[in-house]
Design an enzyme around this catalytic site. Structure first.
Site, mmCIF file in Angstrom:
data_model
loop_
_atom_site.group_PDB
_atom_site.id
_atom_site.type_symbol
_atom_site.label_atom_id
_atom_site.label_comp_id
_atom_site.label_asym_id
_atom_site.label_seq_id
_atom_site.Cartn_x
_atom_site.Cartn_y
_atom_site.Cartn_z
ATOM 1 C CG ASP A 129 -11.904 5.720 2.816
ATOM 2 O OD1 ASP A 129 -12.199 5.663 1.609
ATOM 3 O OD2 ASP A 129 -11.051 4.972 3.341
ATOM 4 C CG HIS A 131 -7.726 7.186 1.020
ATOM 5 N ND1 HIS A 131 -7.496 6.751 -0.268
ATOM 6 C CD2 HIS A 131 -8.814 6.499 1.445
ATOM 7 C CE1 HIS A 131 -8.403 5.843 -0.597
ATOM 8 N NE2 HIS A 131 -9.219 5.686 0.418
ATOM 9 C CD GLU A 136 -7.508 3.449 2.979
ATOM 10 O OE1 GLU A 136 -8.216 2.700 3.679
ATOM 11 O OE2 GLU A 136 -7.469 3.377 1.735
ATOM 12 C CD GLU A 137 -7.482 2.121 -1.389
ATOM 13 O OE1 GLU A 137 -7.612 1.043 -0.791
ATOM 14 O OE2 GLU A 137 -8.450 2.792 -1.763
ATOM 15 C CG ASP A 165 -11.616 3.715 -2.119
ATOM 16 O OD1 ASP A 165 -11.338 4.421 -1.137
ATOM 17 O OD2 ASP A 165 -11.228 2.537 -2.236
#
Length: 470
Positions: free
Chosen positions: A357, A283, A329-330, A295
């Site tokens: 990820d 992501h 994504e988060e 991340d």
């Protein structure tokens, strides 16, 4: 019954069925296994993966969904894939509601006045402008809060003190993160006016971990924040002394409007079956506190560099390989959901998929979720990874967060399991920065992904579809 007692027509039918099954069993040519090993060794001697992460974290930095950093990341992704020579580069829209972080402060008012380090949880509502002051009521974990009497937290700020357990596979995250996701509504249901949780992480640094939370329909929305681990310890110590503890918290977060970002996609177009493809991805968004190196800048570097190595071969693989840089994504796997919806009528074209990820720790195991007759081929793939310290695990892979929507539609998936022993020391904090990445470990990841992507694109047969995992 043996074959000699069967009618000749039935014997012929049985033999044809066995022959058909043999043809359907996935396999790899020896020449392809050799190329995969050569690609593996090239990856171990390349620094492209690290250069990609360095570029993203330096030239873009934090890229929370809906912010100028998000827009800059999309432009960066398109430019990077074109620069690297991908056969096709395009974007697909992803629309969502945004959230903006504001001021965030907290302090103990009584009986032992001291400042506290907090960060608002994603989509938290704000406190009144001049802050919110209330007595703390402590709970061991989310279940303790759920099982507490009605009204027990009336007018108070709930504090959930549960600690996340450190584990190589990150298995301590699931049990702990429920407090972040559900805590606010559970606290409000008991009458609370606010909630603080111990950060969902494994470090002891005085910085808090952010992350997504959600409000249940029909329940009052209350401000929600995470405390740094040392400040959670401090609050526990104060409460242990038996006097009421009053905390003031000030959060200035607010909802934004709708925003359209994009999934960024680069393709290595297949030479024989270009409509069939393998997905590798990560992501593109991050939280706003750090630069998103682990991340998920690492995943972007790993998967993009793996595909670039395949681009360097004299011939394209039989099938296409798509690198997908998923949007947002988060805040709810929004990019993954959008991709699955946009491509729902062509699910069988997806041969398999894997997402990186989980930081940049070395991969130690490869898991699959494939049809049973494909497992021998997976084990062949794992043999090419053995020099990297990787072994085959099981057939219960999840594939990665952004692949959950596609996985639910039945695609096969792989999980290349990274060592996440220290991942949650940095996860969702200001400390998620480039210096936490070990270039050697990153190269090992890229070597594993290039094996996976190339062999999956070249294989005879397929891994199967129709698993419909949730």
């Amino acid at each position: 019954m043996t074959l000699k007692y069967l009618p000749l027509a039935l014997v012929a039918s049985c033999l044809l069925s066995v022959s058909a099954m043999a043809k359907q069993a996935p396999s790899f040519d020896e020449a392809d296994l050799k190329v995969a090993a050569e690609l593996r060794d090239q990856a171990l001697n390349s620094s492209l993966d690290y250069e990609i992460v360095e570029s993203l974290t330096t030239e873009v930095g934090p890229r929370m969904a809906g912010t100028p950093g998000d827009a800059a990341a999309v432009k960066w992704g398109v430019a990077k894939l074109k620069e690297l020579g991908f056969d096709k580069v395009w974007t697909e829209p992803v629309t969502f509601t945004t959230w903006k972080r504001g001021v965030e402060m907290a302090e103990v008012i009584a009986p032992y006045p001291q400042p506290l380090v907090i960060t608002a949880l994603g989509f938290s509502v704000a406190t009144p402008e001049d802050g919110l002051s209330a007595e703390i009521i402590q709970f061991d974990d989310l279940d303790a809060l759920k099982n507490a009497p009605e009204g027990i937290a009336e007018g108070k700020i709930v504090f959930i003190k549960n600690r996340m357990e450190r584990a190589r596979d990150g298995s301590g995250y699931g049990p702990a993160v429920a407090a972040r996701g559900q805590g606010a509504s559970q606290a409000a249901a008991k009458g609370a006016v606010g909630i603080l949780i111990r950060s969902i992480g494994t470090d002891s640094d005085r910085m808090a971990h952010t992350g997504m939370m959600r409000y249940d329909e029909g329940i009052k929305k209350i401000p929600a924040a995470a405390l740094s681990a040392p400040d959670a310890d401090l609050l526990e110590n104060m409460i242990r002394r038996g006097k009421p503890v009053t905390v003031k918290m000030t959060i200035g977060a607010k909802q934004g409007g709708e925003y359209t970002s994009h999934n960024v996609i680069g393709e290595v177009t297949g030479s024989e079956k270009p409509e069939e493809y393998v997905i590798i991805g990560a992501h593109l968004d991050s939280w706003d506190l750090g630069t998103g190196a682990l991340d998920d800048g690492a995943g972007i570097g790993i998967t993009t560099a793996a595909a670039k190595l395949i681009l360097g071969l004299p011939e394209r693989p039989k099938r296409s390989i798509r690198v997908i840089m998923f949007a947002n994504e988060e805040q709810g796997l929004v990019g993954g959901k959008a991709y699955a919806e946009a491509h729902k009528d062509h699910i069988k074209n997806i041969i398999t998929a894997a997402e990186s990820d989980f930081g940049a720790g070395k991969i130690w195991r490869i898991d699959s979720k494939v049809k049973p007759e494909a497992i021998p081929a997976v084990k062949q793939m794992a043999e090419v990874m053995e020099p990297l310290g990787i072994s085959y695990g099981n057939n219960q892979a999840g594939g990665g967060p952004d692949l959950i929507p596609l996985r639910g539609k039945g695609i096969s998936v792989f999980s290349l399991r990274q060592d996440g022993t220290d991942y949650f020391d940095y996860h969702h904090t200001p400390n998620d920065t480039l210096d936490k990445i070990d270039p050697e470990a990153l190269r090992q990841n890229t070597a594993a992904y290039v094996i996976f992507a190339y062999l999956s694109a070249q294989m005879n047969g397929d891994f199967g579809t129709g698993f419909h995992q949730k």
